[in-house]
Design a protein around this motif. Structure first.
Motif, short mmCIF file in Angstrom:
data_model
loop_
_atom_site.label_atom_id
_atom_site.label_comp_id
_atom_site.label_asym_id
_atom_site.label_seq_id
_atom_site.Cartn_x
_atom_site.Cartn_y
_atom_site.Cartn_z
N TYR A 130 0.86 -1.28 0.13
CA TYR A 130 -0.02 0.02 -0.32
C TYR A 130 0.99 1.21 -0.12
O TYR A 130 1.80 1.18 0.86
CB TYR A 130 -0.68 -0.16 1.38
N SER A 131 0.46 2.16 -0.75
CA SER A 131 1.66 3.26 -1.24
C SER A 131 1.19 4.62 -0.26
O SER A 131 2.04 5.45 -0.43
CB SER A 131 1.59 3.80 -2.50
N PRO A 165 -8.83 2.38 -4.59
CA PRO A 165 -8.32 3.36 -3.63
C PRO A 165 -6.85 3.59 -4.18
O PRO A 165 -6.06 2.59 -4.90
CB PRO A 165 -8.02 2.61 -2.35
N GLY A 166 -6.48 4.77 -4.22
CA GLY A 166 -5.14 5.21 -4.84
C GLY A 166 -3.94 4.56 -4.23
O GLY A 166 -2.88 4.24 -4.91
N TRP A 172 -3.37 -2.36 -9.27
CA TRP A 172 -4.16 -1.92 -10.38
C TRP A 172 -3.06 -2.17 -11.36
O TRP A 172 -3.58 -2.26 -12.49
CB TRP A 172 -4.73 -0.62 -10.20
N LYS A 173 -1.98 -1.49 -11.28
CA LYS A 173 -1.03 -1.37 -12.29
C LYS A 173 -0.83 -3.01 -12.77
O LYS A 173 -0.60 -3.28 -14.01
CB LYS A 173 -0.01 -0.83 -12.12
N ASN A 182 -1.03 -8.74 -5.95
CA ASN A 182 -1.19 -9.11 -4.66
C ASN A 182 -2.78 -9.50 -4.18
O ASN A 182 -3.05 -10.31 -3.37
CB ASN A 182 -0.71 -8.06 -3.64
N ARG A 183 -3.55 -8.39 -4.69
CA ARG A 183 -5.03 -8.56 -4.75
C ARG A 183 -5.67 -9.86 -4.93
O ARG A 183 -6.45 -10.44 -4.37
CB ARG A 183 -5.57 -7.24 -5.06
N ILE A 184 -5.24 -10.15 -6.06
CA ILE A 184 -5.84 -11.33 -6.84
C ILE A 184 -5.26 -12.75 -5.94
O ILE A 184 -6.26 -13.49 -5.99
CB ILE A 184 -5.15 -11.52 -8.26
N ARG A 185 -4.10 -12.44 -5.41
CA ARG A 185 -3.58 -13.76 -5.00
C ARG A 185 -4.50 -13.99 -3.68
O ARG A 185 -4.64 -15.26 -3.39
CB ARG A 185 -2.33 -13.51 -4.77
#
Length: 482
Positions: A130-131, A165-166, A172-173, A182-185
């Motif tokens: 998370y950035s 979320p930004g 997203w990229k 990471n989200r998909i995993r």
């Protein structure tokens, strides 16, 4: 009235009931799940109305995730349906009105409902990539205060509303490039728990603890923030940066501050924890992590906890390995980007020692131990990725890919035209879905003249008395280093 005497009805529900929220149908299927249904058993939904196609798709998706064959689901309604679910056209007495509260955006991530991270400096974050800043740390907030903060509540609301979320830009990229994020995993791994339990019962079940930057490697893609050896190198090589680096090192030693109650909080959280991620620096150099493992076993909670480690493979943790059979699962992700002398230049250490440790991990032969490599794909190793996969296959190791975004000098979006062609042409000789996706990303990338890469490699070769050209001749030439 319905006459379903020919069936053994496992459960019967007004179809409208599963339209009021997303989780009802998941909870229903989970409650009535059986390893094996009899041929005439059915879970029955009935309605006097025409069911929306979207609602039927919602039921189909839930059946797939909970693993109930669509054959055992029966829809009773007054119209003929086009669906993979079984249906009967029959008159039904007046039933409830459908609502549209069951949809969940496909962009949802399970992490904010169950997980929180403490980064190397002691700052709380939703996850490790998370950035953005939550502006909360172990110095001013407990674990629960951070997890239940207004920031985290808004993040969860954004996901439910379909807002991306930004701070999640890395995922997203990655997904925009048709790569596994990471989200998909996590969604693949946790979607059943998310829909059955997490969405309606928000609490900390997983925590990622980064206990400082103590490290015995100087990976070229790393920084002083994550490696104490790189920090020492910067201080020695660039004296003007000494104050800034030392200030950072003080923040990164938060685990040595006895006024911080984080580890007491963590001990209190053990009854609900399902997962503990542990990283460094080099994970197995961090004594606090050793304490976490022993405390979990001593408290009697280890049997419901999965441990996840990230390690460079240079250390075999005898004390912890003896306790791994007490845990529900142990995942060991090894940061292996390359092999042989290429590994030694890119990351450090002695390759034969690392390879021997990997074999020792495999020889533990524990049924609950999952060992895999997690290469960080970057300019240095992208050309040699097929060979790395062949080595992993020879040891029966699975591979999970990580994609470097920074520093930009090593990001594969900035290959030269010559290096792009070199990698893409080589990948054509291999059949691997992730390699295919990498090749597409490279072909669609902006590319560069290679100057950033050349400057950084020149700097590192100079201060470390190494030769990238010697160990990586193909990439060195294609990137304009020679």
């Amino acid at each position: 009235m319905l006459n379903l005497d020919q069936y053994d009805i496992v459960a019967q529900l007004d179809l409208a009931d599963v339209s009021y929220d997303h989780t009802t149908v998941y909870k229903l299927f989970d409650a009535y799940w059986q390893e094996k249904f009899n041929h005439n058993q059915r879970i029955v939904f009935y309605t006097s109305r025409h069911p929306p196609k979207k609602l039927l798709e919602h039921i189909e998706r839930a059946a797939q995730i909970i693993d109930i064959s669509e054959y055992f689901i029966l829809i009773c309604c007054p119209v003929e349906l086009t669906t993979s679910l079984q249906s009967i056209v029959t008159e039904v007495e007046e039933t409830k009105v459908f609502k549209d509260n069951y949809t969940i955006p496909s962009s949802i991530c399970p992490i904010p409902w169950s997980h929180i991270e403490v980064d190397i400096s002691g700052n709380y974050k939703p996850c490790c990539i998370y950035s953005e800043s939550m502006q909360k740390s172990v110095r001013d907030s407990t674990i629960n205060e951070a997890f239940n903060s207004a920031y985290m509540n808004k993040l969860r609301d954004d996901f439910l509303q379909g807002i991306k979320p930004g701070g999640c830009s890395h995922c997203w990229k990655t997904e925009d490039n048709n790569l596994t994020s990471n989200r998909i995993r996590h969604l693949n791994f946790l979607q059943k728990k998310l829909f059955v339990n997490y969405l309606d019962n928000v609490k900390i079940r997983s925590i990622d603890v980064k206990c400082g930057n103590a490290c015995n490697f100087k990976c070229r893609i790393c920084s002083p923030v994550r490696s104490s050896l790189i920090a020492a190198e910067v201080i020695k090589t660039y004296p003007e940066k000494t104050f800034k680096i030392k200030d950072m090192l003080i923040k990164n030693k938060w685990t040595d501050d006895d006024t911080i109650t984080f580890f007491d909080d963590l001990e209190h959280a053990l009854p609900d924890l399902e997962n503990i991620d542990m990283t460094g620096g080099e994970t197995f150099l961090v004594k606090k992590i050793d304490k976490i493992v022993h405390t979990a076993v001593k408290s009697g909670h280890s049997s419901h906890i999965r441990l996840h480690y990230n390690s460079n493979g240079s250390i075999f943790p005898n004390n912890q390995a003896k306790l791994w059979n007490k845990f529900k699962q142990v995942d060991l992700a090894l940061s292996i980007d390359n092999t042989g002398e290429q590994f030694e230049l890119e990351r450090g250490g002695i390759w034969l020692d690392v390879e021997n440790n990997i074999k020792k991990f495999l020889e533990l032969n524990l049924p609950n131990l999952n060992i895999y490599i997690m290469p960080t794909v970057n300019i240095q190793n992208v050309f040699y990725m097929p060979e790395l996969l062949e080595w992993a296959t020879s040891l029966k190791l699975n591979t999970t890919f990580n994609y470097l975004e920074a520093p930009m000098a090593f990001n594969i979006d900035y290959l030269t035209t010559e290096c792009k062609q070199l990698v893409v042409e080589k990948y054509k000789r291999y059949s691997h879905p992730e390699l295919d996706a990498i090749a597409i990303r490279i072909e669609n990338s902006k590319g560069s003249d290679g100057i950033m890469f050349v400057n950084e490699v020149t700097r590192l070769d100079g201060i470390r008395s190494q030769s990238f050209q010697k160990t990586h001749p193909e990439v060195a030439k294609a990137m304009g280093y020679v």
